[in-house]
Design a protein around this motif. Structure first.
Motif, mmCIF file in Angstrom:
data_model
loop_
_atom_site.group_PDB
_atom_site.id
_atom_site.type_symbol
_atom_site.label_atom_id
_atom_site.label_comp_id
_atom_site.label_asym_id
_atom_site.label_seq_id
_atom_site.Cartn_x
_atom_site.Cartn_y
_atom_site.Cartn_z
ATOM 1 N N ILE A 194 0.835 -1.204 0.000
ATOM 2 C CA ILE A 194 0.000 0.000 0.000
ATOM 3 C C ILE A 194 0.874 1.261 0.000
ATOM 4 O O ILE A 194 0.542 2.263 -0.637
ATOM 5 C CB ILE A 194 -0.992 -0.006 1.189
ATOM 6 N N VAL A 195 2.025 1.202 0.694
ATOM 7 C CA VAL A 195 2.934 2.354 0.721
ATOM 8 C C VAL A 195 3.547 2.593 -0.648
ATOM 9 O O VAL A 195 3.536 3.712 -1.173
ATOM 10 C CB VAL A 195 4.037 2.151 1.782
ATOM 11 N N ILE A 196 4.096 1.536 -1.246
ATOM 12 C CA ILE A 196 4.753 1.691 -2.547
ATOM 13 C C ILE A 196 3.748 2.136 -3.610
ATOM 14 O O ILE A 196 4.034 3.015 -4.440
ATOM 15 C CB ILE A 196 5.432 0.372 -2.971
ATOM 16 N N GLU A 197 2.568 1.544 -3.591
ATOM 17 C CA GLU A 197 1.536 1.929 -4.557
ATOM 18 C C GLU A 197 1.161 3.402 -4.404
ATOM 19 O O GLU A 197 1.023 4.126 -5.398
ATOM 20 C CB GLU A 197 0.299 1.057 -4.369
ATOM 21 N N PHE A 198 1.026 3.844 -3.159
ATOM 22 C CA PHE A 198 0.633 5.230 -2.923
ATOM 23 C C PHE A 198 1.664 6.200 -3.471
ATOM 24 O O PHE A 198 1.330 7.149 -4.196
ATOM 25 C CB PHE A 198 0.433 5.474 -1.428
ATOM 26 N N TYR A 199 2.935 5.987 -3.156
ATOM 27 C CA TYR A 199 3.968 6.930 -3.602
ATOM 28 C C TYR A 199 4.219 6.831 -5.104
ATOM 29 O O TYR A 199 4.527 7.852 -5.755
ATOM 30 C CB TYR A 199 5.257 6.712 -2.812
ATOM 31 N N ASN A 200 4.081 5.638 -5.667
ATOM 32 C CA ASN A 200 4.224 5.508 -7.123
ATOM 33 C C ASN A 200 3.134 6.285 -7.850
ATOM 34 O O ASN A 200 3.389 6.970 -8.840
ATOM 35 C CB ASN A 200 4.170 4.027 -7.537
ATOM 36 N N ASN A 201 1.905 6.205 -7.337
ATOM 37 C CA ASN A 201 0.800 6.931 -7.965
ATOM 38 C C ASN A 201 0.968 8.437 -7.829
ATOM 39 O O ASN A 201 0.475 9.202 -8.647
ATOM 40 C CB ASN A 201 -0.529 6.501 -7.333
ATOM 41 N N ALA A 202 1.673 8.854 -6.781
ATOM 42 C CA ALA A 202 1.835 10.288 -6.532
ATOM 43 C C ALA A 202 3.037 10.886 -7.265
ATOM 44 O O ALA A 202 3.171 12.113 -7.321
ATOM 45 C CB ALA A 202 1.997 10.526 -5.038
ATOM 46 N N LYS A 203 3.898 10.028 -7.850
ATOM 47 C CA LYS A 203 5.103 10.539 -8.462
ATOM 48 C C LYS A 203 4.840 11.545 -9.568
ATOM 49 O O LYS A 203 5.622 12.463 -9.798
ATOM 50 C CB LYS A 203 5.945 9.366 -9.016
ATOM 51 N N SER A 204 3.758 11.350 -10.280
ATOM 52 C CA SER A 204 3.461 12.261 -11.381
ATOM 53 C C SER A 204 3.223 13.682 -10.899
ATOM 54 O O SER A 204 3.317 14.648 -11.670
ATOM 55 C CB SER A 204 2.224 11.775 -12.144
ATOM 56 N N ASP A 205 2.922 13.843 -9.585
ATOM 57 C CA ASP A 205 2.664 15.172 -9.040
ATOM 58 C C ASP A 205 3.924 15.842 -8.504
ATOM 59 O O ASP A 205 3.917 17.011 -8.150
ATOM 60 C CB ASP A 205 1.651 15.085 -7.899
ATOM 61 N N LEU A 206 5.007 15.091 -8.409
ATOM 62 C CA LEU A 206 6.241 15.643 -7.845
ATOM 63 C C LEU A 206 7.013 16.471 -8.855
ATOM 64 O O LEU A 206 6.945 16.228 -10.036
ATOM 65 C CB LEU A 206 7.120 14.508 -7.312
#
Length: 409
Positions: free
Chosen positions: A397-409
């Motif tokens: 759940i952690v890896i999925e969350f940050y991977n999905n958010a990478k496009s916003d970084l």
């Protein structure tokens, strides 16, 4: 009026000065003070060591989990944790004890906490250790400790003496909780640091207690990510949620969570008679505003979520690395004194797209799943396979969350 304003300015500057050293805000909550009858300790860690990890140890009488600096590969210093007997400890540095003491030995707090976790099951054990520990101790610290019997207390320790503040004593803690920052109540009056942070914590905890919501969830999301400023009596979270903020930036030096905040830990104990193995360690590895809180149990053994463990390739824990990457958006002014200023709209905004606003719904899923498991495990040692299964789910759940958010970084 001018004199009062000048005095206020000096107080703010002095409080901000503590950021240059290890400076933490902490609390202990007795069973009476919590909403579910379980004692807790909380530490918001501030230090220049911004890379942290969780490590399992079996090098003493009791096995234990400890918060360590990622660079401390031997695990010689522990900055908070819990052991298999259900004893948990954390600390905040104290800067108003040992004044004028010429002792050369210093900074032994992490060594001492490791020894406590290795050898102590109760507060009585800790007190015996304090009495027998070689002096001068090389310590200047407020230790917050709970055990599986429901005991909860601060120990203000210096090179030569120690003073106990019992959270179960109504004359000491009328509401069942105590708070410390970077001075000791038994130390030199008006010396030390963190007076404004402690005042903020007192305000937030009192309000939470009044509403019967003082539990691990409120500590994680309201204290470890606190945006209340005691001097100005402003909760910036409300201003930014409502879109009434005057600027994207706020001066964050006197927030509980600041530029120097590198992690947070909450340990929730057990009710008397429950298995010590149900003692739950909640960790926020990395800058608390940009990391996800995860649960741990000593009963899980060497197996811990991989996102919390030290990774030799990155020389850090993966979650800490991800949280630091997100943190850069929060402190984009990198020249000179830019670290004083937090770009708070990256964390909280009226569009509900801030980093904190995205993290906390994920945490709610984790809270709910954990609470269901703890209810299932009541009064027995958790099955290691169930703990491992949860840890795998947490990693995903952690890896999925940050991977999905990478496009916003």
């Amino acid at each position: 009026m001018i004199k009062r304003q000048f005095a206020l300015l000096i107080l703010i500057l002095l409080s901000g000065f503590s950021m240059t050293a290890d400076a933490c805000t902490t609390a202990i909550i007795s069973a009476k003070g919590s909403s579910n009858g379980k004692s807790m300790i909380w530490k918001l860690r501030d230090t220049s060591k911004n890379k942290n990890a969780i490590r399992y140890f079996d090098d003493g009488k009791y096995a234990y989990l400890g918060l360590v600096n990622s660079s401390d590969t031997l695990g010689e210093h522990v900055w908070g944790g819990s052991n298999s007997a259900g004893l948990a400890i954390m600390n905040s540095a104290s800067y108003n004890v040992n004044i004028n003491d010429t002792t050369q030995l210093k900074d032994q707090e992490g060594v001492f906490m490791k020894l406590v976790l290795q050898t102590c099951a109760t507060l009585e054990d800790l007190e015996k250790l304090l009495d027998s520990y070689p002096k001068p101790r090389g310590q200047a610290s407020n230790y917050g400790v709970i055990d599986a019997n429901g005991s909860a207390a601060y120990y203000e320790v210096n090179n030569w003496t120690w003073t106990k503040f019992d959270a179960n004593d109504e004359s000491v803690a009328p509401n069942g909780y105590l708070i410390r920052s970077n001075y000791s109540d038994s130390g030199e009056k008006d010396e030390g640091y963190g007076y404004i942070r402690r005042e903020s914590a007192e305000k937030v905890i009192a309000e939470t207690f009044k509403n019967n919501k003082l539990n691990y969830k409120s500590i994680i999301q309201e204290l470890s990510r606190c945006t209340y400023h005691a001097v100005f009596d402003i909760n910036y979270k409300e201003k930014f949620e409502n879109g009434t903020n005057e600027s994207s930036f706020v001066a964050s030096d006197d927030f509980i969570t600041r530029d120097s905040s590198v992690s947070s830990i909450v340990v929730e104990g057990v009710k008397p008679g429950e298995s010590p193995s149900l003692t739950t360690i909640w960790t926020q590895i990395g800058y608390p505003n940009t990391t996800i809180a995860l649960p741990l149990w000593v009963a899980g053994g060497e197996k811990i979520p991989s996102v919390l463990a030290y990774d030799k390739e990155i020389k850090n824990s993966p979650l800490n690395k991800l949280a630091l990457e997100w943190r850069e958006k929060c402190y984009p002014l990198t020249r000179a004194d830019g670290y004083h200023y937090l770009k708070l709209d990256e964390l909280i905004n009226q569009h509900n797209t801030g980093l904190m606003q995205r993290i906390e719904p994920v945490e709610k899923k984790i809270f709910d799943k954990t609470d269901n498991l703890l209810a299932k495990w009541a009064n027995k040692t958790p099955d290691t396979s169930e703990i491992s299964s949860l840890y795998n789910w947490l990693d995903n759940i952690v890896i999925e969350f940050y991977n999905n958010a990478k496009s916003d970084l």
